[in-house]
Design a protein around this motif. Structure first.
Motif, mmCIF file in Angstrom:
data_model
loop_
_atom_site.group_PDB
_atom_site.id
_atom_site.type_symbol
_atom_site.label_atom_id
_atom_site.label_comp_id
_atom_site.label_asym_id
_atom_site.label_seq_id
_atom_site.Cartn_x
_atom_site.Cartn_y
_atom_site.Cartn_z
ATOM 1 N N VAL A 1 88.518 9.629 78.726
ATOM 2 C CA VAL A 1 87.798 10.828 77.986
ATOM 3 C C VAL A 1 88.020 11.076 76.823
ATOM 4 C CG1 VAL A 1 88.001 13.328 78.505
ATOM 5 C CG2 VAL A 1 88.514 11.895 80.301
ATOM 6 N N GLY A 2 88.913 10.659 76.255
ATOM 7 C CA GLY A 2 89.474 10.846 74.654
ATOM 8 C C GLY A 2 88.149 9.924 74.034
ATOM 9 N N LEU A 3 88.007 8.648 74.369
ATOM 10 C CA LEU A 3 87.070 7.700 73.833
ATOM 11 C C LEU A 3 85.872 8.224 74.033
ATOM 12 C CD1 LEU A 3 88.775 4.239 74.403
ATOM 13 C CD2 LEU A 3 88.886 5.636 72.322
ATOM 14 N N PHE A 4 85.426 8.752 75.234
ATOM 15 C CA PHE A 4 84.072 9.226 75.496
ATOM 16 C C PHE A 4 83.594 10.434 74.564
ATOM 17 C CE2 PHE A 4 80.680 11.452 77.936
ATOM 18 C CZ PHE A 4 79.926 10.325 78.326
ATOM 19 N N LEU A 5 84.577 11.213 74.265
ATOM 20 C CA LEU A 5 84.362 12.223 72.987
ATOM 21 C C LEU A 5 83.951 11.497 71.667
ATOM 22 C CD1 LEU A 5 87.126 14.721 73.849
ATOM 23 C CD2 LEU A 5 84.855 14.816 74.641
ATOM 24 N N VAL A 6 84.485 10.398 71.562
ATOM 25 C CA VAL A 6 83.915 9.684 70.248
ATOM 26 C C VAL A 6 82.764 8.959 70.394
ATOM 27 C CG1 VAL A 6 84.961 8.116 68.514
ATOM 28 C CG2 VAL A 6 86.365 9.716 69.669
ATOM 29 N N SER A 7 82.471 8.167 71.514
ATOM 30 C CA SER A 7 81.511 7.287 71.601
ATOM 31 C C SER A 7 81.147 7.101 73.220
ATOM 32 C CB SER A 7 81.942 5.782 71.165
ATOM 33 O OG SER A 7 80.952 4.851 71.479
ATOM 34 N N ARG A 8 80.015 7.593 73.510
ATOM 35 C CA ARG A 8 79.533 7.502 75.029
ATOM 36 C C ARG A 8 79.567 6.045 75.458
ATOM 37 N NH1 ARG A 8 74.502 11.758 75.495
ATOM 38 N NH2 ARG A 8 75.849 13.498 75.314
ATOM 39 N N ARG A 9 79.139 5.109 74.788
ATOM 40 C CA ARG A 9 79.347 3.677 75.116
ATOM 41 C C ARG A 9 80.635 3.051 75.392
ATOM 42 N NH1 ARG A 9 74.831 1.110 70.980
ATOM 43 N NH2 ARG A 9 72.923 2.216 71.855
ATOM 44 N N VAL A 10 81.477 3.196 74.386
ATOM 45 C CA VAL A 10 83.003 2.873 74.590
ATOM 46 C C VAL A 10 83.577 3.548 75.805
ATOM 47 C CG1 VAL A 10 85.093 2.393 73.615
ATOM 48 C CG2 VAL A 10 82.852 2.138 72.214
ATOM 49 N N GLY A 11 83.189 4.785 75.730
ATOM 50 C CA GLY A 11 83.945 5.982 76.668
ATOM 51 C C GLY A 11 83.428 5.559 77.980
ATOM 52 N N ALA A 12 82.087 5.334 78.123
ATOM 53 C CA ALA A 12 81.616 4.691 79.612
ATOM 54 C C ALA A 12 82.470 3.570 80.269
ATOM 55 C CB ALA A 12 80.150 4.370 79.403
ATOM 56 N N VAL A 13 82.792 2.441 79.341
ATOM 57 C CA VAL A 13 83.396 1.708 79.817
ATOM 58 C C VAL A 13 84.679 1.631 79.905
ATOM 59 C CG1 VAL A 13 84.159 -1.041 78.960
ATOM 60 C CG2 VAL A 13 81.939 -0.326 78.223
ATOM 61 N N ALA A 14 85.362 2.554 79.214
ATOM 62 C CA ALA A 14 86.900 2.909 79.426
ATOM 63 C C ALA A 14 86.931 3.641 80.809
ATOM 64 C CB ALA A 14 87.159 3.883 78.316
ATOM 65 N N LEU A 15 85.938 4.640 81.180
ATOM 66 C CA LEU A 15 85.932 5.317 82.264
ATOM 67 C C LEU A 15 85.946 4.414 83.721
ATOM 68 C CD1 LEU A 15 83.359 8.367 81.532
ATOM 69 C CD2 LEU A 15 85.915 8.326 82.164
ATOM 70 N N VAL A 16 85.077 3.384 83.701
ATOM 71 C CA VAL A 16 85.038 2.423 84.688
ATOM 72 C C VAL A 16 86.428 1.738 84.744
ATOM 73 C CG1 VAL A 16 84.013 0.097 85.184
ATOM 74 C CG2 VAL A 16 82.645 1.921 84.253
ATOM 75 N N VAL A 17 87.075 1.371 83.709
ATOM 76 C CA VAL A 17 88.302 0.867 83.582
ATOM 77 C C VAL A 17 89.306 1.839 84.241
ATOM 78 C CG1 VAL A 17 90.303 -0.138 82.153
ATOM 79 C CG2 VAL A 17 87.955 -0.534 81.590
ATOM 80 N N ALA A 18 89.328 2.885 83.935
ATOM 81 C CA ALA A 18 90.212 3.849 84.393
ATOM 82 C C ALA A 18 90.207 4.092 85.952
ATOM 83 C CB ALA A 18 90.026 5.032 83.853
ATOM 84 N N VAL A 19 88.658 4.035 86.545
ATOM 85 C CA VAL A 19 88.502 4.145 87.878
ATOM 86 C C VAL A 19 88.989 2.751 88.738
ATOM 87 C CG1 VAL A 19 86.564 4.093 89.687
ATOM 88 C CG2 VAL A 19 86.425 5.754 87.797
ATOM 89 N N ALA A 20 88.893 1.732 87.949
ATOM 90 C CA ALA A 20 89.353 0.616 88.489
ATOM 91 C C ALA A 20 90.776 0.448 88.751
ATOM 92 C CB ALA A 20 88.788 -0.740 87.605
ATOM 93 N N GLU A 21 91.441 1.146 87.419
ATOM 94 C CA GLU A 21 92.981 1.338 87.638
ATOM 95 C C GLU A 21 93.338 2.028 89.020
ATOM 96 O OE1 GLU A 21 96.156 0.161 87.404
ATOM 97 O OE2 GLU A 21 95.818 0.100 85.404
ATOM 98 N N GLY A 22 92.441 3.028 89.151
ATOM 99 C CA GLY A 22 93.188 3.941 90.392
ATOM 100 C C GLY A 22 92.938 3.172 91.605
#
Length: 227
Positions: A129-150
């Protein structure tokens, strides 16, 4: 936490068994991969995404200090969220799913702490979420990683689905609600660093223009936010 209902009447336990059942049916080599990825791999990947986002925004001017402060906040938000989870776990006192439910394929042994909420889910979602506030592209990738972690935490048999959802909620809340205060404090600090001998942390060095070479096109900060 109140005692859980029998498996058949509790969607949380039913979903746990459905997802963890994939581990039972999978070959052992795949379980070993999921074990490593879910325990360490995706967290390391999230750290690499932090570095990637810093590298992208540090090259951009004049908003680079604010963007770098946002990347810094992403990491700090994860740490704060995990610290807040310590008293939360102690208050809820929810046992790990394999304590109350037999027949689970537990890929990581030795987990003796409480289950709600998942540290891994909390950490990765706060960063995302923090990265998404900075960059939607990087944040979108990070959100996928977070969901995969869950998903991995449930697959491994060490968390209920609601542990993961709770972790996502905690990480998101910390990253969003404390962001205005954090940015108000961090941006001046990062700006000061940018004007010091450690300025490379904020602004990547710019290659000198050779004689006759045209000036580069100006780059707007985080153009992907306009997408």
């Amino acid at each position: 936490m109140a005692e859980l209902a029998p498996d058949g009447s509790n969607p949380d336990v039913s979903l746990l068994r459905d997802i963890n059942g994939l581990a039972k049916d999978a070959p052992r080599w795949l379980d070993r991969i999921m074990e490593f990825v879910g325990e360490y791999g995706l967290v390391v990947l999230m750290v690499l995404l932090l570095g990637w986002c810093w590298w992208r925004v540090a090259r951009r001017s004049p908003e680079a200090p604010a963007a770098v402060a946002g990347v810094l906040w992403s990491g700090l938000a994860a740490g704060i969220a995990v610290l807040l989870n310590i008293p939360l776990r102690g208050f809820v006192e929810r046992p790990r799913p394999f304590v109350d439910h037999d027949g689970l394929d537990v890929l990581i042994k030795g987990k003796t702490d409480f289950s709600f909420v998942s540290d891994h889910a909390t950490l990765t979602m706060a960063v995302a979420v923090g990265l998404f506030l900075v960059s939607r592209r990087v944040g979108a990738v990070a959100l996928v990683v977070a969901v995969a972690e869950g998903f991995c935490r449930v697959y491994m048999g060490v968390h209920y689905p609601t542990d993961v959802v709770g972790g996502f909620a905690l990480g998101t809340a910390v990253a969003l609600l404390l962001a205005p205060l954090a940015m108000a404090l961090l941006t001046p600090l990062v700006t000061a660093v940018g004007g010091s001998g450690a300025g490379w942390l904020v602004r990547a060095p710019v290659r000198r223009r050779t004689s006759g070479e045209p000036f580069p096109e100006p780059v707007a900060y985080d153009k992907d936010l306009a997408a």
